[in-house]
Design a protein around this motif. Structure first.
Motif, PDB file in Angstrom:
ATOM      1  N   ALA A 159      14.780   5.399  -6.999  1.00 31.30           N
ATOM      2  CA  ALA A 159      15.270   4.154  -7.600  1.00 31.30           C
ATOM      3  C   ALA A 159      15.319   3.044  -6.552  1.00 31.30           C
ATOM      4  O   ALA A 159      14.976   1.880  -6.828  1.00 31.30           O
ATOM      5  N   TYR A 160      15.733   3.429  -5.333  1.00 34.23           N
ATOM      6  CA  TYR A 160      15.842   2.435  -4.263  1.00 34.23           C
ATOM      7  C   TYR A 160      14.462   1.865  -3.900  1.00 34.23           C
ATOM      8  O   TYR A 160      14.290   0.659  -3.714  1.00 34.23           O
ATOM      9  N   LEU A 176      13.131  -1.848  -4.166  1.00 37.45           N
ATOM     10  CA  LEU A 176      12.497  -2.562  -3.047  1.00 37.45           C
ATOM     11  C   LEU A 176      11.172  -3.173  -3.475  1.00 37.45           C
ATOM     12  O   LEU A 176      10.843  -4.306  -3.105  1.00 37.45           O
ATOM     13  N   GLN A 177      10.432  -2.425  -4.291  1.00 38.81           N
ATOM     14  CA  GLN A 177       9.145  -2.953  -4.767  1.00 38.81           C
ATOM     15  C   GLN A 177       9.347  -4.187  -5.647  1.00 38.81           C
ATOM     16  O   GLN A 177       8.644  -5.180  -5.512  1.00 38.81           O
ATOM     17  N   ARG A 178      10.356  -4.075  -6.512  1.00 45.37           N
ATOM     18  CA  ARG A 178      10.642  -5.226  -7.381  1.00 45.37           C
ATOM     19  C   ARG A 178      11.044  -6.435  -6.543  1.00 45.37           C
ATOM     20  O   ARG A 178      10.592  -7.549  -6.773  1.00 45.37           O
ATOM     21  N   ASN A 222      10.255  -6.995  -3.524  1.00 42.56           N
ATOM     22  CA  ASN A 222       9.082  -7.469  -2.801  1.00 42.56           C
ATOM     23  C   ASN A 222       8.251  -8.423  -3.661  1.00 42.56           C
ATOM     24  O   ASN A 222       7.818  -9.476  -3.195  1.00 42.56           O
ATOM     25  N   VAL A 223       8.097  -8.026  -4.916  1.00 45.71           N
ATOM     26  CA  VAL A 223       7.331  -8.886  -5.844  1.00 45.71           C
ATOM     27  C   VAL A 223       8.021 -10.237  -5.979  1.00 45.71           C
ATOM     28  O   VAL A 223       7.389 -11.302  -5.904  1.00 45.71           O
ATOM     29  N   ILE A 224       9.353 -10.191  -6.145  1.00 46.59           N
ATOM     30  CA  ILE A 224      10.108 -11.455  -6.308  1.00 46.59           C
ATOM     31  C   ILE A 224       9.999 -12.310  -5.048  1.00 46.59           C
ATOM     32  O   ILE A 224       9.795 -13.528  -5.107  1.00 46.59           O
ATOM     33  N   LEU A 225      10.105 -11.637  -3.892  1.00 38.67           N
ATOM     34  CA  LEU A 225      10.019 -12.381  -2.629  1.00 38.67           C
ATOM     35  C   LEU A 225       8.654 -13.053  -2.476  1.00 38.67           C
ATOM     36  O   LEU A 225       8.565 -14.184  -1.994  1.00 38.67           O
ATOM     37  N   LYS A 226       7.622 -12.328  -2.884  1.00 43.61           N
ATOM     38  CA  LYS A 226       6.281 -12.928  -2.814  1.00 43.61           C
ATOM     39  C   LYS A 226       6.198 -14.149  -3.724  1.00 43.61           C
ATOM     40  O   LYS A 226       5.683 -15.201  -3.348  1.00 43.61           O
ATOM     41  N   GLU A 227       6.750 -14.014  -4.932  1.00 48.26           N
ATOM     42  CA  GLU A 227       6.748 -15.154  -5.870  1.00 48.26           C
ATOM     43  C   GLU A 227       7.537 -16.324  -5.281  1.00 48.26           C
ATOM     44  O   GLU A 227       7.116 -17.480  -5.379  1.00 48.26           O
ATOM     45  N   ASN A 228       8.682 -15.970  -4.669  1.00 48.71           N
ATOM     46  CA  ASN A 228       9.501 -17.029  -4.052  1.00 48.71           C
ATOM     47  C   ASN A 228       8.737 -17.744  -2.950  1.00 48.71           C
ATOM     48  O   ASN A 228       8.811 -18.972  -2.819  1.00 48.71           O
ATOM     49  N   ALA A 229       8.018 -16.959  -2.158  1.00 50.55           N
ATOM     50  CA  ALA A 229       7.251 -17.548  -1.055  1.00 50.55           C
ATOM     51  C   ALA A 229       6.205 -18.515  -1.594  1.00 50.55           C
ATOM     52  O   ALA A 229       6.035 -19.629  -1.082  1.00 50.55           O
ATOM     53  N   GLY A 237      20.494  -7.363  -5.857  1.00 54.22           N
ATOM     54  CA  GLY A 237      19.050  -7.547  -5.683  1.00 54.22           C
ATOM     55  C   GLY A 237      18.726  -8.928  -5.144  1.00 54.22           C
ATOM     56  O   GLY A 237      19.611  -9.760  -4.975  1.00 54.22           O
ATOM     57  N   VAL A 238      17.442  -9.147  -4.875  1.00 56.00           N
ATOM     58  CA  VAL A 238      16.999 -10.475  -4.435  1.00 56.00           C
ATOM     59  C   VAL A 238      16.884 -11.358  -5.664  1.00 56.00           C
ATOM     60  O   VAL A 238      16.296 -10.972  -6.664  1.00 56.00           O
TER      61      VAL A 238
END
Lengths: 156, 112
Positions: free
Chosen positions: A22-23, A27-29, A31-38, B13-14
């Motif tokens: 689950a962790y 983390l993958q989710r 990561n996706v959000i962080l990429k979108e944010n970037a 979460g982020v």
């Protein structure tokens, strides 16, 4: 007894594996959000740069408009001063002149009035005629308001 | 343990960024500029103690009422200057209006 302890540890291991899974998924989710944010931040930076560019253009436009209005005000003030000078140049007394040379002064005043009328029309937005646009000599200009009636005229 | 793991992984979460950037532009005013003035030409008559009789006689001959609305030479100068000031103000106001229109409502091809 031994079987119970074994089940307990198996339970712990399964929980740990599920938790870890689950962790990792979280983390993958993230990561996706962080990429979108970037991507969004990069786009925002680029838009901000465009905004700054536009602001620079606006400031330049404001400065230019101010400069033009100031020049216009100064030119119109000069026209007004010239009118004053025409009435009171040296010892000139328009009243005395009118008594001495009634007909000539009447013609001059009527011509001046016609010119002044045209100046008001131009000031109210009337387009300049070709003759007015191209006038460069003193004899061709509208002496009441050359700054607005004769853009090609340079005083000499 | 499973519940604890779920809580730990899901609660903090982020956060996804939300950037609001939609600009709704005001409708352009687009008022027509007033029609330029077309003034009537007036005729000035200079009247002195010497030519007064002659002037009135001419007016009667031309079928005009023998009456004049007078100004002294000083007042004539003042009215000329007053009109020049009104003209200047009109020109400045018109130009400022044009500049505002150019700035806030540029033509389509000039739009940023």
């Amino acid at each position: 007894m031994f079987g119970g302890i074994r089940l307990f540890f198996i339970g712990i291991i399964i929980s740990a594996v599920i938790g870890a899974g689950a962790y990792v998924m979280k983390l993958q989710r993230d990561n996706v959000i962080l990429k979108e944010n970037a991507v969004k931040l990069e786009s925002a930076i680029s838009e901000q740069k465009q905004v700054i560019e536009n602001q620079k253009k606006d400031f330049a436009e404001i400065l230019e408009a101010n400069k033009k209005i100031t020049a216009l005000v100064n030119n119109l003030k000069k026209d007004l001063d010239d009118l004053d000078k025409r009435f009171n140049k040296g010892e000139r007394d328009i009243g005395k002149l009118a008594i001495e040379r009634t007909g000539a002064i009447e013609r001059i005043i009527n011509k001046g009035s016609e010119n002044a009328k045209r100046c008001i029309e131009i000031a109210s937005g009337s387009p300049l005629t070709e003759q007015e646009k191209n006038a460069t000599k003193k004899s061709e200009i509208n002496p009441e308001c050359p700054s607005i009636a004769n853009p090609s005229y340079v005083p000499y | 343990m499973l519940i604890l793991a779920t809580f730990l992984t899901s609660c903090s979460g982020v956060k996804q960024l939300s950037i609001f950037k939609e600009e709704v532009k005001r409708q352009e005013l687009n008022l027509d500029k007033p029609t330029p003035l077309q003034l009537e030409q007036i005729k000035w008559i200079i009247i002195t103690s010497e030519n007064a009789a002659e002037v009135f006689k001419k007016m009667e001959e031309q079928g005009l009422d023998p009456v004049l609305f007078g100004l002294t030479d000083n007042d004539y100068q003042l009215i000329a200057k007053n009109f020049a000031q009104i003209r200047n103000q009109l020109k400045i106001t018109n130009d400022i209006l044009d500049k505002y229109k150019d700035y806030y409502e540029p033509k389509k091809e000039e739009k940023k």
